[in-house]
Design a protein around this motif. Structure first.
Motif, mmCIF file in Angstrom:
data_model
loop_
_atom_site.group_PDB
_atom_site.id
_atom_site.type_symbol
_atom_site.label_atom_id
_atom_site.label_comp_id
_atom_site.label_asym_id
_atom_site.label_seq_id
_atom_site.Cartn_x
_atom_site.Cartn_y
_atom_site.Cartn_z
ATOM 1 N N GLU A 182 0.760 -0.969 0.196
ATOM 2 C CA GLU A 182 0.029 0.211 -0.011
ATOM 3 C C GLU A 182 1.022 1.301 -0.102
ATOM 4 O O GLU A 182 0.612 2.248 -0.613
ATOM 5 C CB GLU A 182 -0.863 0.024 1.212
ATOM 6 C CG GLU A 182 -1.871 0.902 1.204
ATOM 7 C CD GLU A 182 -1.659 2.412 1.836
ATOM 8 O OE1 GLU A 182 -2.227 3.368 1.410
ATOM 9 O OE2 GLU A 182 -0.631 2.394 2.646
ATOM 10 N N LYS A 187 0.733 -0.290 -4.464
ATOM 11 C CA LYS A 187 0.517 -1.429 -5.287
ATOM 12 C C LYS A 187 -0.675 -2.101 -4.693
ATOM 13 O O LYS A 187 -0.876 -2.045 -3.563
ATOM 14 C CB LYS A 187 1.864 -2.484 -5.330
ATOM 15 C CG LYS A 187 2.922 -2.174 -5.995
ATOM 16 C CD LYS A 187 3.977 -3.069 -5.696
ATOM 17 C CE LYS A 187 3.825 -4.662 -6.539
ATOM 18 N NZ LYS A 187 4.660 -5.645 -6.382
ATOM 19 N N LYS A 188 -1.485 -2.683 -5.496
ATOM 20 C CA LYS A 188 -2.647 -3.363 -5.086
ATOM 21 C C LYS A 188 -2.090 -4.595 -4.483
ATOM 22 O O LYS A 188 -1.301 -5.285 -4.931
ATOM 23 C CB LYS A 188 -3.700 -3.555 -6.247
ATOM 24 C CG LYS A 188 -4.171 -2.343 -6.757
ATOM 25 C CD LYS A 188 -5.525 -1.667 -5.816
ATOM 26 C CE LYS A 188 -6.093 -0.632 -6.626
ATOM 27 N NZ LYS A 188 -6.242 0.342 -5.912
ATOM 28 N N LYS A 189 -2.760 -5.110 -3.365
ATOM 29 C CA LYS A 189 -2.399 -6.372 -2.748
ATOM 30 C C LYS A 189 -2.952 -7.670 -3.758
ATOM 31 O O LYS A 189 -4.089 -7.512 -4.138
ATOM 32 C CB LYS A 189 -3.044 -6.594 -1.342
ATOM 33 C CG LYS A 189 -2.545 -7.531 -0.539
ATOM 34 C CD LYS A 189 -2.900 -7.532 0.795
ATOM 35 C CE LYS A 189 -2.253 -8.473 1.888
ATOM 36 N NZ LYS A 189 -2.254 -8.144 2.991
ATOM 37 N N GLU A 190 -1.992 -8.276 -3.903
ATOM 38 C CA GLU A 190 -2.296 -9.466 -4.778
ATOM 39 C C GLU A 190 -3.066 -10.433 -4.083
ATOM 40 O O GLU A 190 -2.809 -10.796 -2.986
ATOM 41 C CB GLU A 190 -1.120 -10.175 -5.315
ATOM 42 C CG GLU A 190 -0.458 -9.229 -6.524
ATOM 43 C CD GLU A 190 0.893 -9.589 -6.773
ATOM 44 O OE1 GLU A 190 1.195 -10.807 -6.625
ATOM 45 O OE2 GLU A 190 1.845 -8.570 -7.426
#
Length: 117
Positions: A109, A113-116
């Motif tokens: 975050e 980046k979006k959490k995978e």
């Protein structure tokens, strides 16, 4: 305050405090954790000593913007941050501790980046 009145200018406040607290059962073992939600800002401030080495960190929003702008996409964000942090005196070593009450959620975050899943 009791701590301030007993401190006589010893060079390292932390070492002095750790030695002196043995004589005071009412002093917290770890003042940072104990006073964190009550304005704790470091041992120097506890005894009102000017500390030329004291670091001042950016507000979280500004810090996060800087980190996001410099992040190079490296997979191991923590490893990248550890290297990059050395170039920024206003970036903390312990992001989790410094910003945990200001909006820090996690490394992904922090760099946007979006959490995978």
């Amino acid at each position: 305050n009791e701590v301030k009145s007993l401190y006589k200018g010893q060079s390292n406040v932390l070492k002095w405090y750790n030695k002196e607290k043995k004589n005071h059962l009412n002093w917290p073992h770890d003042p940072h954790d104990f006073y964190e939600k009550h304005g704790w800002s470091g041992f120097s401030k506890l005894v009102e000593k000017n500390n030329p080495n004291e670091r001042h960190f950016l507000p979280f929003k500004d810090f996060k913007n800087e980190v996001m702008n410099l992040y190079n996409g490296e997979v191991n964000i923590r490893k990248w941050y550890s290297k990059e942090q050395k170039n920024h005196s206003n970036w903390p070593f312990s992001v989790e501790r410094i910003y945990k009450n200001d909006g820090y959620v996690g490394w992904q975050e922090l760099v946007g980046k979006k959490k995978e899943e």
